[in-house]
Enzyme design. Structure first.
Site, PDB file in Angstrom:
ATOM      1  N   HIS A 100      -5.985  12.774   1.483  1.00  0.00           N
ATOM      2  CA  HIS A 100      -5.432  12.183   2.703  1.00  0.00           C
ATOM      3  C   HIS A 100      -3.913  12.277   2.720  1.00  0.00           C
ATOM      4  O   HIS A 100      -3.255  12.219   1.680  1.00  0.00           O
ATOM      5  CB  HIS A 100      -5.918  10.745   2.906  1.00  0.00           C
ATOM      6  CG  HIS A 100      -5.415   9.728   1.929  1.00  0.00           C
ATOM      7  ND1 HIS A 100      -4.199   9.096   2.068  1.00  0.00           N
ATOM      8  CD2 HIS A 100      -5.963   9.208   0.806  1.00  0.00           C
ATOM      9  CE1 HIS A 100      -4.033   8.225   1.079  1.00  0.00           C
ATOM     10  NE2 HIS A 100      -5.085   8.277   0.296  1.00  0.00           N
ATOM     11  N   ASP A 102      -2.093  10.395   5.120  1.00  0.00           N
ATOM     12  CA  ASP A 102      -1.508   9.154   5.628  1.00  0.00           C
ATOM     13  C   ASP A 102      -1.086   8.277   4.454  1.00  0.00           C
ATOM     14  O   ASP A 102      -1.641   8.382   3.352  1.00  0.00           O
ATOM     15  CB  ASP A 102      -2.494   8.400   6.526  1.00  0.00           C
ATOM     16  CG  ASP A 102      -3.813   8.074   5.831  1.00  0.00           C
ATOM     17  OD1 ASP A 102      -4.411   9.002   5.238  1.00  0.00           O
ATOM     18  OD2 ASP A 102      -4.248   6.907   5.846  1.00  0.00           O
ATOM     19  N   ASP A 133      -0.230   8.023  -3.998  1.00  0.00           N
ATOM     20  CA  ASP A 133      -1.387   7.826  -3.095  1.00  0.00           C
ATOM     21  C   ASP A 133      -1.083   8.420  -1.749  1.00  0.00           C
ATOM     22  O   ASP A 133      -0.643   7.730  -0.850  1.00  0.00           O
ATOM     23  CB  ASP A 133      -1.692   6.328  -3.010  1.00  0.00           C
ATOM     24  CG  ASP A 133      -2.956   6.045  -2.229  1.00  0.00           C
ATOM     25  OD1 ASP A 133      -3.702   6.986  -1.948  1.00  0.00           O
ATOM     26  OD2 ASP A 133      -3.184   4.867  -1.888  1.00  0.00           O
ATOM     27  N   GLU A 167      -7.152   7.588   6.198  1.00  0.00           N
ATOM     28  CA  GLU A 167      -7.960   7.130   5.055  1.00  0.00           C
ATOM     29  C   GLU A 167      -7.643   5.690   4.722  1.00  0.00           C
ATOM     30  O   GLU A 167      -8.540   4.902   4.420  1.00  0.00           O
ATOM     31  CB  GLU A 167      -7.703   8.028   3.831  1.00  0.00           C
ATOM     32  CG  GLU A 167      -8.678   7.804   2.677  1.00  0.00           C
ATOM     33  CD  GLU A 167      -8.316   6.624   1.763  1.00  0.00           C
ATOM     34  OE1 GLU A 167      -9.191   6.167   1.016  1.00  0.00           O
ATOM     35  OE2 GLU A 167      -7.157   6.149   1.822  1.00  0.00           O
ATOM     36  N   GLU A 168      -6.354   5.347   4.784  1.00  0.00           N
ATOM     37  CA  GLU A 168      -5.942   4.023   4.321  1.00  0.00           C
ATOM     38  C   GLU A 168      -6.512   2.900   5.182  1.00  0.00           C
ATOM     39  O   GLU A 168      -6.617   1.767   4.736  1.00  0.00           O
ATOM     40  CB  GLU A 168      -4.410   3.920   4.289  1.00  0.00           C
ATOM     41  CG  GLU A 168      -3.740   4.831   3.261  1.00  0.00           C
ATOM     42  CD  GLU A 168      -3.923   4.332   1.828  1.00  0.00           C
ATOM     43  OE1 GLU A 168      -4.590   3.300   1.626  1.00  0.00           O
ATOM     44  OE2 GLU A 168      -3.397   4.992   0.916  1.00  0.00           O
ATOM     45  N   GLU A 191      -7.556  11.782  -5.239  1.00  0.00           N
ATOM     46  CA  GLU A 191      -6.884  10.471  -5.282  1.00  0.00           C
ATOM     47  C   GLU A 191      -6.402  10.214  -6.716  1.00  0.00           C
ATOM     48  O   GLU A 191      -6.956  10.759  -7.667  1.00  0.00           O
ATOM     49  CB  GLU A 191      -7.880   9.365  -4.896  1.00  0.00           C
ATOM     50  CG  GLU A 191      -8.228   9.320  -3.420  1.00  0.00           C
ATOM     51  CD  GLU A 191      -7.331   8.378  -2.625  1.00  0.00           C
ATOM     52  OE1 GLU A 191      -6.257   7.995  -3.133  1.00  0.00           O
ATOM     53  OE2 GLU A 191      -7.711   8.062  -1.482  1.00  0.00           O
TER      54      GLU A 191
HETATM   55 ZN   LIG Z   1      -5.452   6.954  -1.333  1.00  0.00          ZN
END
Ligand SMILES: [Zn+2]
Length: 415
Positions: A100, A102, A133, A167-168, A191
């Site tokens: 991801h 975002d 992240d 995703e978050e 991740e």
């Molecule tokens: Zn993440």
């Protein structure tokens, strides 16, 4: 001689520069930069001649579906992006890398020792919001794909890179990629796992509690009912529920002091300093155990709150309401019948990585629910979401190498 690994090594400086560039794009979920970064990555892939599918996500249409995974920020637009390296054998198993783009907001600027979007490179790390992240992991997957492409390496099965958003706050991007029909026979989400193999996620359900009170002038406060005092009855009950649900947990979750956390993240009450507060709104996240159905978890939570209300004269008549909103992460687990964990371990250079579960939800549950065996394996320690976030560059490279080996070693068919 693995030409793709050579290409990967030759591109190390470029990989680091790409990571710094991505960190400098403040791609907080729901902001224009979230779309900007997708186009940035798409252009990068297109410039290399990689086949990409770039499409506007029909956000409202998907959000209306009953199994939509949730969304906590408003989005006027969102973009999907999947890159594909075609394999040589249409029957061979395909492999997806998923990451991801975002990030969560940086929080108070004063808690950072530098600009949150600096993309600084020092001490063998890249720094900034999203470094860990998970722009570090995303760039590992991107560089693996580019190394395969540039070296002319043709894996037997298709290799896909899904660059996702949202995703978050729920999983919009991966949900949208699946809805568009993208599938693979296995998936690695890069991740941050400090290069352990994460084969299961607890779930997390975002909730909102509304605790009613009765307003009165604070000078005559006993003629009112304080919603804050009533919340004080509920909070310890929730802590007790958490303790009960963590007494026995799956062995994969033993490394965590609380495998399935229940936490209240925001509390707001009242609207005037000298008025007894007539409403308290508390929002939080409720951990879902491995293999626990989401509706069962919700039922336990709602029953616990209802029972607590039943024991109080005011709340019995004016019960606390529970609303499920925002991210609704079911738990997920890579099915035990696949060889994906072993493939990652075999491709990893050095002692076999540990196989663990984690207490946070991720896109893993969307992919496994779609029948795609999925693990997380990526660079970075911790979960991000903190000041002075960073990712180890050596772990980014190690992750990329593993992904290249996974794509180039002929995977045996599942037993
Ligand atoms: Zn993440």
């Amino acid at each position: 001689m693995n030409h793709a690994l050579t290409a990967l090594h030759d591109a190390r400086d470029e990989t680091v520069a790409t990571l710094a560039d991505l960190i400098r794009i403040p791609s907080v979920g729901g902001t224009p930069a979230e779309s900007e970064i997708v186009h940035h990555v798409a252009r990068l892939l297109q410039a290399e001649g990689v086949e990409v599918d770039l499409w506007p996500i029909p956000v409202a249409e998907l959000a209306a579906r009953p199994d939509f995974p949730g969304m906590e920020v408003d989005r006027d637009e969102a973009w999907g992006l999947v890159a594909r390296l075609p394999g040589t054998d249409a029957d061979a198993r395909s492999l997806m890398f998923n990451g991801h783009l975002d990030v969560v907001p940086p929080g108070e600027r004063t808690t950072w020792s530098a600009d949150p979007y600096s993309g600084d490179l020092r001490d063998g790390h890249a720094w900034g919001r999203g470094a860990c992240d998970m722009k570090g992991g995303f760039v590992a997957a991107l560089s693996a794909l580019l190394a395969l492409h540039r070296s002319g390496t043709r894996p037997r099965g298709d290799v896909l890179l899904a660059a996702v958003v949202g995703e978050e706050d729920g999983g919009l991007g991966t949900y949208a990629a699946l809805a568009r029909g993208w599938r693979a026979d296995a998936c690695v989400i890069t991740e941050p796992t400090a290069l352990d193999v994460l084969a299961a996620n607890g779930g997390a359900l975002t909730f909102r509690l509304r605790v009613p009170g009765l307003a009165a002038h604070a000078c005559a406060r006993t003629s009112g009912v304080s919603a804050v005092e009533k919340f004080q009855l509920i909070f310890p009950v929730l802590r007790a529920l958490e303790a009960a649900r963590n007494r026995e947990v799956d062995p994969m979750m033993h490394r965590w002091d609380v495998a399935y956390p229940l936490e209240i993240g925001t509390v707001r009450a009242g609207d005037w300093a000298s008025t007894v507060p007539d409403l308290l709104v508390a929002e939080g996240r409720f951990g879902v155990a491995l293999d626990e159905p989401v509706d069962e978890a919700r039922a336990v939570f709602e029953r616990t709150v209802a029972e607590a209300c039943a024991g109080d004269p005011w709340l019995k008549e004016h019960p606390v309401t529970v609303e499920w909103w925002g991210g609704q992460f079911a738990s997920g687990r890579c099915p035990s019948g696949t060889d994906l964990v072993r493939r990652v371990q075999a491709a990893h250079d050095g002692p076999a990585p540990a196989v663990v579960g984690a207490p946070y939800g991720s896109d893993l549950r969307l992919l496994t629910a779609a029948g795609i065996p999925t693990v997380q394996y990526g660079p970075g320690v911790g979960y991000g979401h903190c000041p002075d976030e960073k990712v180890s560059l050596s772990q980014v490279f190690a992750c990329a190498e593993t992904l290249v080996r996974m794509a180039t070693v002929d995977a045996p068919a599942d037993a």
